[in-house]
Motif scaffolding. Structure first.
Motif, short mmCIF file in Angstrom:
data_model
loop_
_atom_site.label_atom_id
_atom_site.label_comp_id
_atom_site.label_asym_id
_atom_site.label_seq_id
_atom_site.Cartn_x
_atom_site.Cartn_y
_atom_site.Cartn_z
N VAL A 66 -16.52 1.76 -4.98
CA VAL A 66 -16.98 3.12 -4.65
C VAL A 66 -16.74 3.41 -3.18
CG1 VAL A 66 -19.01 4.60 -4.52
CG2 VAL A 66 -18.65 3.17 -6.54
N ASN A 67 -17.12 2.46 -2.31
CA ASN A 67 -16.98 2.69 -0.88
C ASN A 67 -15.53 2.68 -0.42
OD1 ASN A 67 -19.73 3.02 -0.53
ND2 ASN A 67 -20.06 0.85 -0.13
N ALA A 68 -14.66 1.93 -1.08
CA ALA A 68 -13.24 1.96 -0.75
C ALA A 68 -12.68 3.36 -1.01
CB ALA A 68 -12.47 0.91 -1.56
N GLN A 69 -13.05 3.94 -2.16
CA GLN A 69 -12.56 5.29 -2.46
C GLN A 69 -13.12 6.32 -1.49
OE1 GLN A 69 -13.96 7.64 -5.78
NE2 GLN A 69 -11.84 8.04 -6.37
N ARG A 70 -14.38 6.18 -1.12
CA ARG A 70 -15.00 7.14 -0.21
C ARG A 70 -14.45 7.02 1.21
NH1 ARG A 70 -21.21 6.38 -2.30
NH2 ARG A 70 -21.09 7.90 -3.98
N SER A 71 -13.99 5.84 1.59
CA SER A 71 -13.62 5.57 2.98
C SER A 71 -12.12 5.59 3.26
CB SER A 71 -14.15 4.19 3.39
OG SER A 71 -15.54 4.12 3.20
N LEU A 72 -11.29 5.28 2.29
CA LEU A 72 -9.87 5.08 2.54
C LEU A 72 -9.01 6.06 1.75
CD1 LEU A 72 -9.93 1.19 2.31
CD2 LEU A 72 -9.74 2.55 4.41
N SER A 73 -7.85 6.37 2.30
CA SER A 73 -6.88 7.25 1.64
C SER A 73 -5.50 6.61 1.72
CB SER A 73 -6.81 8.61 2.33
OG SER A 73 -8.05 9.25 2.28
N LYS A 74 -4.61 7.11 0.89
CA LYS A 74 -3.22 6.65 0.90
C LYS A 74 -2.68 6.76 2.32
CE LYS A 74 1.07 7.37 -1.59
NZ LYS A 74 1.71 8.15 -2.65
N GLY A 75 -2.07 5.68 2.81
CA GLY A 75 -1.50 5.64 4.15
C GLY A 75 -2.38 5.01 5.21
N ASP A 76 -3.68 4.85 4.91
CA ASP A 76 -4.60 4.29 5.90
C ASP A 76 -4.33 2.80 6.13
OD1 ASP A 76 -5.93 6.67 6.24
OD2 ASP A 76 -7.65 6.12 4.99
N PRO A 77 -4.48 2.34 7.40
CA PRO A 77 -4.36 0.90 7.66
C PRO A 77 -5.58 0.18 7.08
CG PRO A 77 -4.90 2.09 9.68
CD PRO A 77 -4.71 3.11 8.60
N VAL A 78 -5.34 -0.94 6.40
CA VAL A 78 -6.41 -1.60 5.66
C VAL A 78 -6.26 -3.12 5.74
CG1 VAL A 78 -5.16 -1.59 3.46
CG2 VAL A 78 -7.64 -1.53 3.44
N MET A 79 -7.39 -3.81 5.58
CA MET A 79 -7.42 -5.26 5.43
C MET A 79 -8.17 -5.56 4.14
SD MET A 79 -8.34 -6.28 9.37
CE MET A 79 -8.79 -7.92 8.94
N VAL A 80 -7.60 -6.42 3.31
CA VAL A 80 -8.22 -6.78 2.04
C VAL A 80 -8.24 -8.30 1.92
CG1 VAL A 80 -8.12 -6.51 -0.46
CG2 VAL A 80 -7.26 -4.68 0.99
N MET A 81 -9.41 -8.86 1.60
CA MET A 81 -9.56 -10.30 1.44
C MET A 81 -10.05 -10.58 0.03
SD MET A 81 -11.71 -13.12 1.21
CE MET A 81 -13.31 -12.53 1.61
N GLY A 82 -9.45 -11.58 -0.61
CA GLY A 82 -9.91 -11.94 -1.94
C GLY A 82 -9.05 -13.00 -2.58
N ARG A 83 -9.22 -13.11 -3.89
CA ARG A 83 -8.51 -14.12 -4.70
C ARG A 83 -7.17 -13.54 -5.15
NH1 ARG A 83 -8.89 -14.30 -10.10
NH2 ARG A 83 -10.81 -13.11 -9.98
N ILE A 84 -6.11 -14.25 -4.87
CA ILE A 84 -4.77 -13.76 -5.19
C ILE A 84 -4.17 -14.56 -6.34
CG2 ILE A 84 -3.52 -15.23 -3.56
CD1 ILE A 84 -1.94 -12.54 -2.89
N GLY A 85 -3.39 -13.87 -7.14
CA GLY A 85 -2.73 -14.52 -8.27
C GLY A 85 -1.61 -13.64 -8.80
N THR A 86 -0.92 -14.13 -9.79
CA THR A 86 0.16 -13.36 -10.40
C THR A 86 -0.25 -12.90 -11.79
OG1 THR A 86 1.17 -15.38 -11.25
CG2 THR A 86 1.99 -14.54 -9.14
N HIS A 87 0.34 -11.80 -12.20
CA HIS A 87 0.09 -11.24 -13.52
C HIS A 87 1.45 -11.03 -14.18
CE1 HIS A 87 -1.52 -8.75 -16.72
NE2 HIS A 87 -0.67 -7.81 -16.40
N GLU A 88 1.66 -11.71 -15.30
CA GLU A 88 2.93 -11.58 -16.02
C GLU A 88 2.76 -10.55 -17.13
OE1 GLU A 88 4.43 -15.39 -17.25
OE2 GLU A 88 3.90 -16.30 -15.33
N TYR A 89 3.75 -9.68 -17.27
CA TYR A 89 3.70 -8.65 -18.31
C TYR A 89 5.11 -8.29 -18.74
CZ TYR A 89 4.80 -5.38 -14.53
OH TYR A 89 5.39 -4.73 -13.48
N GLU A 90 5.19 -7.52 -19.81
CA GLU A 90 6.47 -7.08 -20.33
C GLU A 90 6.57 -5.57 -20.14
OE1 GLU A 90 8.34 -7.19 -24.70
OE2 GLU A 90 7.78 -9.17 -23.91
N SER A 91 7.68 -5.12 -19.55
CA SER A 91 7.88 -3.70 -19.30
C SER A 91 8.17 -2.97 -20.61
CB SER A 91 9.03 -3.48 -18.32
OG SER A 91 10.26 -3.81 -18.94
N ALA A 92 8.18 -1.66 -20.56
CA ALA A 92 8.45 -0.85 -21.76
C ALA A 92 9.83 -1.17 -22.33
CB ALA A 92 8.34 0.63 -21.42
#
Length: 150
Positions: A66-92
């Protein structure tokens, strides 16, 4: 935190609109993209040039969403920390693809590229209710909370 969990911090710019939805269990969550682009100094030409780019899909939950949406917009400089991983999927078209996903624990503005005013929300029980379930076609920015009484 889990055993062998890979955590990282990405510094970049918000690359998409931040959309907040409510899960069937009543939990708010958001998704958006971040682009991190390297800048290098080309000493031969005495100029800064763009280097490699990294796109990351970010998801966050609860007040972080909720606060990310209220505070940030496309183009804003940002820092994000968390758990990273890959997601495999099949395109259309049937092609196998892989995306890089970051489950955010913390999201905030990158103060090396902007300034921010920190506002702590009041603990209004109405404000803590889950957002209504929405679809991409009807998503609207969330209203800003009323300032806390001094």
């Amino acid at each position: 935190m889990a055993v062998n969990e890979v955590t990282t911090t990405i510094v970049g710019r918000v690359a998409s609109d931040i959309t907040v939805r409510t899960s069937p269990q009543g939990k708010n969550w958001a998704r958006f993209s971040v682009i991190s682009q390297e800048r290098r100094f080309d000493s031969e030409n005495n100029v800064w040039v763009d280097g490699d780019r990294l796109f990351v899909s970010v998801s966050c939950w609860g007040w972080t969403a909720v606060n990310a949406q209220r505070s940030l917009s496309k183009g804003d400089p940002v820092m994000v920390m968390g758990r990273i991983g890959t997601h495999e999927y099949e395109s259309a078209s049937g092609e196998k693809r892989v995306s890089l996903d970051l489950a955010a624990r913390a999201v905030g503005p990158d103060l090396s590229g902007c300034w921010a005013v920190v506002t702590r929300p009041s603990r209004d029980p109405v404000a803590e209710q889950p957002l209504p379930l929405s679809t991409p076609a009807t998503e609207q920015p969330l209203p800003l909370p009323a300032p806390a009484a001094a």
